[in-house]
Write a protein that holds these residues in place. Structure first.
Motif, PDB file in Angstrom:
ATOM      1  N   GLN A 334      -4.576  -3.425  11.885  1.00 19.80           N
ATOM      2  CA  GLN A 334      -4.434  -3.396  10.427  1.00 19.80           C
ATOM      3  C   GLN A 334      -3.845  -2.060   9.983  1.00 19.80           C
ATOM      4  O   GLN A 334      -2.922  -2.010   9.154  1.00 19.80           O
ATOM      5  CB  GLN A 334      -5.787  -3.606   9.765  1.00 19.80           C
ATOM      6  CG  GLN A 334      -6.399  -4.971   9.944  1.00 19.80           C
ATOM      7  CD  GLN A 334      -7.826  -5.015   9.431  1.00 19.80           C
ATOM      8  OE1 GLN A 334      -8.230  -4.176   8.626  1.00 19.80           O
ATOM      9  NE2 GLN A 334      -8.588  -5.974   9.897  1.00 19.80           N
ATOM     10  N   ALA A 335      -4.390  -0.994  10.519  1.00 16.00           N
ATOM     11  CA  ALA A 335      -3.953   0.346  10.113  1.00 16.00           C
ATOM     12  C   ALA A 335      -2.466   0.538  10.380  1.00 16.00           C
ATOM     13  O   ALA A 335      -1.733   1.089   9.548  1.00 16.00           O
ATOM     14  CB  ALA A 335      -4.770   1.400  10.857  1.00 16.00           C
ATOM     15  N   LYS A 336      -2.007   0.076  11.530  1.00 18.98           N
ATOM     16  CA  LYS A 336      -0.601   0.250  11.895  1.00 18.98           C
ATOM     17  C   LYS A 336       0.319  -0.477  10.921  1.00 18.98           C
ATOM     18  O   LYS A 336       1.320   0.074  10.452  1.00 18.98           O
ATOM     19  CB  LYS A 336      -0.381  -0.256  13.323  1.00 18.98           C
ATOM     20  CG  LYS A 336       1.043  -0.050  13.817  1.00 18.98           C
ATOM     21  CD  LYS A 336       1.182  -0.505  15.256  1.00 18.98           C
ATOM     22  CE  LYS A 336       2.614  -0.301  15.748  1.00 18.98           C
ATOM     23  NZ  LYS A 336       2.779  -0.756  17.166  1.00 18.98           N
ATOM     24  N   VAL A 337      -0.017  -1.736  10.586  1.00 17.51           N
ATOM     25  CA  VAL A 337       0.846  -2.529   9.706  1.00 17.51           C
ATOM     26  C   VAL A 337       0.866  -1.943   8.297  1.00 17.51           C
ATOM     27  O   VAL A 337       1.932  -1.807   7.682  1.00 17.51           O
ATOM     28  CB  VAL A 337       0.369  -4.000   9.675  1.00 17.51           C
ATOM     29  CG1 VAL A 337       1.189  -4.793   8.663  1.00 17.51           C
ATOM     30  CG2 VAL A 337       0.504  -4.622  11.061  1.00 17.51           C
ATOM     31  N   PHE A 338      -0.289  -1.586   7.775  1.00 17.59           N
ATOM     32  CA  PHE A 338      -0.343  -1.019   6.427  1.00 17.59           C
ATOM     33  C   PHE A 338       0.448   0.284   6.344  1.00 17.59           C
ATOM     34  O   PHE A 338       1.123   0.555   5.351  1.00 17.59           O
ATOM     35  CB  PHE A 338      -1.791  -0.784   6.005  1.00 17.59           C
ATOM     36  CG  PHE A 338      -2.453  -1.997   5.433  1.00 17.59           C
ATOM     37  CD1 PHE A 338      -2.223  -2.377   4.118  1.00 17.59           C
ATOM     38  CD2 PHE A 338      -3.308  -2.768   6.192  1.00 17.59           C
ATOM     39  CE1 PHE A 338      -2.839  -3.494   3.573  1.00 17.59           C
ATOM     40  CE2 PHE A 338      -3.927  -3.891   5.666  1.00 17.59           C
ATOM     41  CZ  PHE A 338      -3.690  -4.260   4.355  1.00 17.59           C
ATOM     42  N   SER A 339       0.360   1.090   7.386  1.00 19.92           N
ATOM     43  CA  SER A 339       1.052   2.376   7.354  1.00 19.92           C
ATOM     44  C   SER A 339       2.559   2.194   7.320  1.00 19.92           C
ATOM     45  O   SER A 339       3.279   3.020   6.766  1.00 19.92           O
ATOM     46  CB  SER A 339       0.651   3.227   8.563  1.00 19.92           C
ATOM     47  OG  SER A 339       1.115   2.649   9.767  1.00 19.92           O
ATOM     48  N   GLU A 340       3.051   1.106   7.919  1.00 20.71           N
ATOM     49  CA  GLU A 340       4.484   0.839   7.898  1.00 20.71           C
ATOM     50  C   GLU A 340       4.966   0.407   6.524  1.00 20.71           C
ATOM     51  O   GLU A 340       6.129   0.616   6.163  1.00 20.71           O
ATOM     52  CB  GLU A 340       4.814  -0.250   8.926  1.00 20.71           C
ATOM     53  CG  GLU A 340       4.614   0.188  10.377  1.00 20.71           C
ATOM     54  CD  GLU A 340       4.752  -0.962  11.354  1.00 20.71           C
ATOM     55  OE1 GLU A 340       4.860  -2.119  10.873  1.00 20.71           O
ATOM     56  OE2 GLU A 340       4.743  -0.721  12.572  1.00 20.71           O
ATOM     57  N   VAL A 341       4.073  -0.171   5.715  1.00 20.32           N
ATOM     58  CA  VAL A 341       4.468  -0.720   4.418  1.00 20.32           C
ATOM     59  C   VAL A 341       4.348   0.311   3.309  1.00 20.32           C
ATOM     60  O   VAL A 341       5.238   0.435   2.461  1.00 20.32           O
ATOM     61  CB  VAL A 341       3.615  -1.963   4.081  1.00 20.32           C
ATOM     62  CG1 VAL A 341       3.936  -2.474   2.673  1.00 20.32           C
ATOM     63  CG2 VAL A 341       3.852  -3.050   5.113  1.00 20.32           C
ATOM     64  N   VAL A 342       3.265   1.073   3.292  1.00 20.95           N
ATOM     65  CA  VAL A 342       3.007   1.948   2.145  1.00 20.95           C
ATOM     66  C   VAL A 342       2.746   3.406   2.511  1.00 20.95           C
ATOM     67  O   VAL A 342       2.274   4.178   1.686  1.00 20.95           O
ATOM     68  CB  VAL A 342       1.820   1.412   1.305  1.00 20.95           C
ATOM     69  CG1 VAL A 342       2.230   0.194   0.520  1.00 20.95           C
ATOM     70  CG2 VAL A 342       0.606   1.117   2.186  1.00 20.95           C
ATOM     71  N   ASN A 343       3.006   3.801   3.734  1.00 23.05           N
ATOM     72  CA  ASN A 343       2.844   5.205   4.118  1.00 23.05           C
ATOM     73  C   ASN A 343       1.430   5.712   3.814  1.00 23.05           C
ATOM     74  O   ASN A 343       1.209   6.543   2.934  1.00 23.05           O
ATOM     75  CB  ASN A 343       3.871   6.079   3.402  1.00 23.05           C
ATOM     76  CG  ASN A 343       3.868   7.511   3.910  1.00 23.05           C
ATOM     77  OD1 ASN A 343       3.520   7.759   5.063  1.00 23.05           O
ATOM     78  ND2 ASN A 343       4.225   8.453   3.045  1.00 23.05           N
ATOM     79  N   VAL A 344       0.473   5.197   4.557  1.00 24.33           N
ATOM     80  CA  VAL A 344      -0.934   5.563   4.380  1.00 24.33           C
ATOM     81  C   VAL A 344      -1.114   7.066   4.590  1.00 24.33           C
ATOM     82  O   VAL A 344      -0.575   7.643   5.537  1.00 24.33           O
ATOM     83  CB  VAL A 344      -1.819   4.775   5.373  1.00 24.33           C
ATOM     84  CG1 VAL A 344      -3.266   5.270   5.327  1.00 24.33           C
ATOM     85  CG2 VAL A 344      -1.750   3.287   5.071  1.00 24.33           C
ATOM     86  N   THR A 345      -1.888   7.693   3.703  1.00 27.39           N
ATOM     87  CA  THR A 345      -2.130   9.138   3.802  1.00 27.39           C
ATOM     88  C   THR A 345      -3.561   9.483   4.205  1.00 27.39           C
ATOM     89  O   THR A 345      -3.847  10.626   4.537  1.00 27.39           O
ATOM     90  CB  THR A 345      -1.829   9.823   2.461  1.00 27.39           C
ATOM     91  OG1 THR A 345      -2.668   9.265   1.442  1.00 27.39           O
ATOM     92  CG2 THR A 345      -0.372   9.641   2.059  1.00 27.39           C
ATOM     93  N   GLY A 346      -4.448   8.501   4.167  1.00 25.82           N
ATOM     94  CA  GLY A 346      -5.832   8.777   4.529  1.00 25.82           C
ATOM     95  C   GLY A 346      -6.584   7.485   4.789  1.00 25.82           C
ATOM     96  O   GLY A 346      -6.218   6.416   4.304  1.00 25.82           O
TER      97      GLY A 346
END
Length: 398
Positions: A334-346
């Motif tokens: 989940q973390a990997k996919v979300f980070s690709e879409v919205v640039n997770v910062t935390g």
């Protein structure tokens, strides 16, 4: 005759005054302290199927009810399921939470720390013991690469020192775990107001991780630090999500921007929330989003759209991904996919209590290069606190 003239003049003054007062009252649509949408022609569509965006009135301390002011020609109505009686609460101070959560974390994760210490303190540490240590770390969701790195470092140091003293072994283990957790990562929230606008936070995550509840708890953390907060209910697809968020906000005197219909355009609600935050000069705007399933490409695209629309007014300063600490490898995906879409910062890790899988902190940070910033260790309203690397390791091992 003079008396008649005086009577006529007085009557005329009263009549004119009454008409003027009626005109003024008619023009006044909203009471002070509430937000009414004022839209420009270039703004994105307000909703996907009509409707309007409202802001829950900021509750006053001791107020007997909270309500909603809608855009046009609407009166003050209760929006929390009938007349409510909510006293504005003062959330627990952050420092007090840290101490309480550390105790709870120590109780829930001591199987990991004690198991490792027992293995490392044996008179003879052979390959079988190291295999057990490796297995223990893997079961704690530390991840393959960090586990191998930790075992190799411990092997080297134990061999060089030749010590079996429990206190010395504990020190070695804490030092190696702390290096993996990485205390140098910046875990501060981007919650400081800019010169001309609020800090903007988006909170994302799949269904079932407690995302909306977590946002309410984040609001409590910020209110405890004397921040002025506004919530945006852009999770328009889950029934009662907006009301749930508004109730959390009402408890601590935080207003909520929401749509008056289900299935409204999430990006438009987020847009209006940021606009309201700018106009009201708040410190932080926190935007809730729908629980996107990482395998639904269209929904992930919608999440990206929310961020793009919001940034027509202000840059998004923080994107927090809420993850369930018990989901293990699925949480990493989940973390990997979300980070690709919205640039997770935390990362916000929920449900870290009741499990010995504290290694997920290291695994997530290693995979994303993004710090864990907040952890949740219970169901209470103040069971969320900033993540502290040293305190986390101490709780695991002590």
């Amino acid at each position: 005759m003079d008396q008649l003239i005086i009577i006529i003049v007085v009557a005329a003054v009263v009549l004119i005054g009454g008409v003027g007062a009626a005109f003024l009252l008619r023009g006044r649509k909203t009471p002070p302290g509430t937000y009414t949408s004022t839209r420009d022609s270039d703004d994105p569509p307000l909703t996907s199927a009509g409707g309007s965006v409202d802001t829950l009135e900021r509750p006053r301390s001791g107020a007997g009810s909270t309500g909603t002011i809608t855009d046009e020609d609407t009166e003050l109505v209760d929006d929390l399921g009938g007349k409510v009686d909510l006293e504005v609460e003062r959330p627990a101070p952050v420092l007090g939470r840290l101490a309480r959560l550390r105790e709870r974390l120590a109780r829930s994760n001591n199987a990991l720390g004690k198991g490792l210490l027992a293995l490392l303190s044996q008179d003879k540490i052979d390959d079988d013991v190291w295999d057990e240590i490796e297995e223990t770390l893997l079961l704690a969701d530390l991840g393959t690469e960090p586990t191998l790195e930790l075992v190799e470092n411990l092997k080297r140091r134990v061999k060089v020192e030749g010590s079996r003293d429990p206190e010395r072994v504990r020190t070695l283990l804490k030092e190696e775990l702390l290096a993996l957790v990485d205390p140098t990562m910046d875990r501060s929230l981007a919650d400081d107001r800019h010169d001309n606008r609020p800090s903007i936070m988006m909170v994302v995550g799949v269904n079932g991780v407690g995302k909306t509840t977590t946002i309410g708890k984040i609001a409590r953390v910020l209110v405890a630090e004397d921040k002025d907060v506004l919530l945006g209910a852009a999770d328009t697809f889950r029934a009662a999500a907006a009301e749930q968020l508004a109730t959390w906000g009402a408890r601590v005197g935080v207003p909520t921007v929401k749509s008056d219909i289900d299935g409204a355009d999430p990006a438009s609600v987020a847009f209006e929330a940021v606009k309201a935050g700018i106009e009201q000069e708040v410190d932080v705007v926190i935007i809730d989003t729908a629980g996107r399933l990482q395998n639904k490409v269209g929904l992930m695209d919608e999440l990206g759209k929310i961020k793009r629309v919001v940034e027509k007014q202000a840059e998004v300063d923080e994107v927090l991904l809420v993850l369930d600490a018990t989901t293990g490898q699925n949480g990493l995906n989940q973390a990997k996919v979300f980070s690709e879409v919205v640039n997770v910062t935390g990362i916000v890790l929920t449900k870290l209590d009741g499990t010995a899988k504290g290694g997920i902190v290291v695994a997530i940070q290693r995979q994303l290069g993004v710090p864990v910033k907040l952890i949740g260790l219970g169901e209470g309203p103040d069971d969320l606190a900033p993540f502290d690397a040293q305190g986390f390791v101490d709780a695991l091992v002590d």
